[in-house]
Design a protein around this motif. Structure first.
Motif, short mmCIF file in Angstrom:
data_model
loop_
_atom_site.label_atom_id
_atom_site.label_comp_id
_atom_site.label_asym_id
_atom_site.label_seq_id
_atom_site.Cartn_x
_atom_site.Cartn_y
_atom_site.Cartn_z
N PRO A 1 10.93 -54.41 42.68
CA PRO A 1 12.53 -54.59 42.26
C PRO A 1 12.85 -53.21 42.23
CG PRO A 1 11.29 -56.33 41.02
CD PRO A 1 10.42 -55.33 41.79
N TYR A 2 12.09 -52.23 41.63
CA TYR A 2 12.76 -51.01 41.85
C TYR A 2 13.30 -50.41 43.15
CZ TYR A 2 12.18 -51.21 36.58
OH TYR A 2 12.07 -51.44 35.36
N ASP A 3 12.49 -50.72 44.12
CA ASP A 3 12.77 -50.25 45.50
C ASP A 3 14.27 -50.37 45.85
OD1 ASP A 3 10.11 -49.09 45.77
OD2 ASP A 3 9.33 -50.91 46.85
N PHE A 4 14.93 -51.53 45.49
CA PHE A 4 16.26 -51.75 45.65
C PHE A 4 17.06 -50.69 45.18
CE2 PHE A 4 19.99 -53.57 44.46
CZ PHE A 4 20.71 -53.73 45.74
N PHE A 5 16.87 -50.23 43.86
CA PHE A 5 17.78 -49.27 43.24
C PHE A 5 17.46 -47.83 43.82
CE2 PHE A 5 17.02 -52.77 39.76
CZ PHE A 5 18.39 -52.95 40.17
N ARG A 6 16.28 -47.63 44.26
CA ARG A 6 16.09 -46.33 44.75
C ARG A 6 16.82 -45.59 45.90
NH1 ARG A 6 10.07 -45.76 46.50
NH2 ARG A 6 9.84 -46.32 44.42
N PHE A 7 17.44 -46.64 46.68
CA PHE A 7 18.28 -46.13 47.88
C PHE A 7 19.68 -46.30 47.68
CE2 PHE A 7 14.23 -48.03 49.57
CZ PHE A 7 13.81 -46.75 50.15
N TRP B 1 24.74 -44.55 38.17
CA TRP B 1 25.01 -45.74 37.14
C TRP B 1 24.54 -46.90 37.66
CZ3 TRP B 1 26.14 -44.65 32.21
CH2 TRP B 1 26.49 -43.34 31.90
N THR B 2 24.79 -47.17 38.74
CA THR B 2 24.15 -48.63 39.38
C THR B 2 22.73 -48.70 39.30
OG1 THR B 2 26.23 -48.55 40.74
CG2 THR B 2 24.50 -50.04 41.28
N SER B 3 22.25 -47.50 39.93
CA SER B 3 20.59 -47.33 39.82
C SER B 3 19.98 -47.43 38.77
CB SER B 3 20.12 -46.40 40.74
OG SER B 3 20.45 -45.20 40.04
N ASN B 4 20.59 -47.43 37.61
CA ASN B 4 19.83 -47.22 36.25
C ASN B 4 20.29 -48.22 35.42
OD1 ASN B 4 18.17 -44.82 36.38
ND2 ASN B 4 20.13 -43.87 36.77
N VAL B 5 21.07 -49.29 35.96
CA VAL B 5 21.43 -50.26 35.23
C VAL B 5 20.17 -51.14 34.33
CG1 VAL B 5 22.34 -52.93 35.16
CG2 VAL B 5 23.49 -50.99 36.30
N VAL B 6 19.28 -51.41 35.13
CA VAL B 6 18.09 -51.91 34.58
C VAL B 6 17.39 -51.17 33.54
CG1 VAL B 6 15.50 -52.46 35.15
CG2 VAL B 6 17.28 -52.78 37.02
N ASN B 7 17.40 -49.78 33.42
CA ASN B 7 17.04 -48.97 32.38
C ASN B 7 17.98 -49.12 31.15
OD1 ASN B 7 14.72 -48.01 33.92
ND2 ASN B 7 15.99 -46.27 34.79
N TRP B 8 19.00 -49.11 31.49
CA TRP B 8 20.05 -49.41 30.38
C TRP B 8 20.06 -50.93 29.78
CZ3 TRP B 8 22.19 -45.68 28.00
CH2 TRP B 8 22.58 -44.29 28.72
N LEU B 9 19.63 -51.74 30.49
CA LEU B 9 19.38 -52.91 29.85
C LEU B 9 18.36 -53.22 29.03
CD1 LEU B 9 20.61 -55.36 32.99
CD2 LEU B 9 21.69 -54.96 30.68
N PHE B 10 17.16 -52.51 29.71
CA PHE B 10 16.07 -52.35 28.65
C PHE B 10 16.19 -51.63 27.63
CE2 PHE B 10 12.94 -52.93 32.56
CZ PHE B 10 12.90 -54.40 32.45
N PHE B 11 16.94 -50.66 27.54
CA PHE B 11 17.25 -49.86 26.23
C PHE B 11 18.08 -50.71 25.35
CE2 PHE B 11 20.10 -47.03 23.98
CZ PHE B 11 19.10 -46.19 23.44
N ILE B 12 18.88 -51.22 25.55
CA ILE B 12 19.82 -52.34 24.92
C ILE B 12 19.14 -53.22 24.19
CG2 ILE B 12 21.88 -53.58 24.84
CD1 ILE B 12 23.07 -51.85 26.69
#
Length: 73
Positions: free
Chosen positions: A19-25, A30-41
């Motif tokens: 799933p992270y391959d989608f965010f790599r491109f 901000w859009t590419s790091n939404v998953v990381n922010w969600l995990f942090f929250i």
């Protein structure tokens, strides 16, 4: 043993991290790091909840804090 570690590599690279391959491109940071922010929250909410639960048990005095509570002490 080489096949074992290649199997672990295949599991993580081709399946668990796919799933992270989608965010790599993506172009936007901000859009590419939404998953990381969600995990942090989610992690911060869980941490605060756990600390409040520990405080609740500590305030009730339910824990045995005597020195002889464990035989190895």
């Amino acid at each position: 043993m080489k096949a074992f570690f290649e199997g672990i590599e295949d599991l993580f690279v081709n399946y668990l991290f796919s799933p992270y391959d989608f965010f790599r491109f993506m172009e936007n940071w901000w859009t590419s790091n939404v998953v990381n922010w969600l995990f942090f929250i989610i992690g911060m909410v869980a941490f605060v909840y756990w600390m409040l639960e520990l405080k609740k048990y500590n305030d009730r005095g339910e824990e045995d804090k005597s020195i002889t509570s464990h035989s190895y002490l």
